[in-house]
Design an enzyme around this catalytic site. Structure first.
Site, mmCIF file in Angstrom:
data_model
loop_
_atom_site.group_PDB
_atom_site.id
_atom_site.type_symbol
_atom_site.label_atom_id
_atom_site.label_comp_id
_atom_site.label_asym_id
_atom_site.label_seq_id
_atom_site.Cartn_x
_atom_site.Cartn_y
_atom_site.Cartn_z
ATOM 1 N N LYS A 20 0.830 -1.207 0.000
ATOM 2 C CA LYS A 20 0.000 0.000 0.000
ATOM 3 C C LYS A 20 0.867 1.261 0.000
ATOM 4 O O LYS A 20 2.044 1.239 0.357
ATOM 5 C CB LYS A 20 -0.945 0.014 1.211
ATOM 6 C CG LYS A 20 -0.277 -0.130 2.581
ATOM 7 C CD LYS A 20 0.221 1.147 3.191
ATOM 8 C CE LYS A 20 0.844 0.949 4.558
ATOM 9 N NZ LYS A 20 1.558 2.148 5.058
ATOM 10 N N ASP A 154 -1.938 -2.438 9.695
ATOM 11 C CA ASP A 154 -1.986 -2.494 8.236
ATOM 12 C C ASP A 154 -2.542 -3.811 7.700
ATOM 13 O O ASP A 154 -2.862 -3.905 6.514
ATOM 14 C CB ASP A 154 -0.582 -2.286 7.648
ATOM 15 C CG ASP A 154 -0.107 -0.847 7.756
ATOM 16 O OD1 ASP A 154 -0.952 0.038 7.954
ATOM 17 O OD2 ASP A 154 1.115 -0.610 7.634
#
Length: 320
Positions: A20, A154
């Site tokens: 990401k 995350d």
């Protein structure tokens, strides 16, 4: 491995999960519990980790790195024991699965280690999904996301993919409906920046300034508007990362690389998360490819990617 060892038939489930980019990252003050509240927009990009989970009759969890990894692992310290996030994910799944077996996890590394892109979190997300399928656990995505949250802020996002707003310590996720593609060039470093050290550096810089920092409670709506419209120019004006100056304090060369990227045609550049990976925004796939090539000519490790992309997904399920 033999197809049958006694009555045991081995099976491999292979899953890929994305890294990401933090399109925005607002960081609050240090809290009493040692964490920081954040408000961030996460964008899953087309750089994937892969985990192949193979059932074994050993009753143990083992981990190895695949020779197919595109990341140069020489000199990179990746633990292959219970300290590894994928190992922890498998252990959690074994606890909640009625028919768990031993499992070997072979990880194909592509996302930089300690690079601010959530590579270890992608490994964990892929492992959760792979073990769920391998052991027929039957957990819903919401249940897997709950387990993911126990592994790190995350991990739920790598499971979810797409675009999301993260609040709290980043684990309070709200999917954002973004279909338009944005194009980026990632420049990776041959070193890592430990996330805790970057946060400590930010706290030190802020303490020296003596400026009161407020808790972030929302992201700039202009960021989501620009992403939804695929408007790279508008997005370039609202990119923000509070950790960027701390990353540059620890690795001053990042400032020069950011300047180089923009001089080579990037619309804007930003440190991804805690760094040291840099993300440069481009107008199109062709522009991103050209920028990546230019940066490679300057001796940098650069690759063109795009987002948003899907989260963790099974790509094969094979009886051995």
């Amino acid at each position: 491995m033999n197809a049958v060892r006694g009555r045991f038939a081995a099976r491999t489930v292979r899953v890929k999960a994305p890294g990401k980019v933090n399109v925005s990252l607002d960081v609050g003050p240090l809290r009493a519990d040692g964490y920081h509240s954040v408000a961030s927009v996460y964008l899953a990009v087309s750089l994937y980790e892969e985990v192949a989970a193979t059932s074994t009759d050993t009753g143990k969890i083992t981990v190895s790195m695949s020779p197919a990894s595109t990341l140069d692992l020489d000199g990179v310290d990746i633990p292959l024991d219970e300290r590894n996030l994928a190992y922890k994910a498998a252990a959690i799944m074994a606890d909640v699965s009625e028919h768990s077996t031993g499992v070997h996890l072979e990880i194909t590394k592509r996302v930089p280690v300690a690079g601010g892109m959530g590579g270890g979190s992608a490994d964990a997300a892929a492992t959760l999904l792979a073990c769920d399928a391998l052991w027929n656990s039957g957990l819903s995505r919401d249940e897997l996301a709950h387990l993911a949250g126990e592994l790190g802020a995350d991990v739920p996002f790598s499971l979810l993919g797409g675009t999301a707003v993260g609040l709290g310590v980043g684990d309070d996720l709200s999917p954002a409906l973004v279909k338009a593609q944005t194009d980026w060039v990632l420049v990776t470093a041959d070193f890592g920046l430990p996330t805790p050290e970057v946060y400590r550096t930010l706290d030190r810089l802020r303490a020296a300034e003596g400026v009161a920092i407020e808790e972030p409670t929302a992201v700039d709506p202009g960021i989501l508007k620009a992403l939804r419209g695929g408007d790279a120019d508008a997005l370039s004006r609202v990119l923000v990362n509070d950790l960027q100056r701390a990353s540059i304090e620890l690795a001053p060369g990042l400032r020069d690389t950011l300047g180089l990227g923009e001089s080579c045609g990037a619309i804007a550049g930003i440190v991804s998360g805690s760094g040291p990976t840099l993300a440069f925004l481009a107008h199109s796939p062709a522009a991103a490819a050209g920028l990546a090539e230019d940066l490679r000519h300057h001796g940098l490790d650069a690759m063109a990617v795009h987002g948003p992309v899907h989260g963790a997904r099974i790509i094969s399920d094979t009886l051995l």
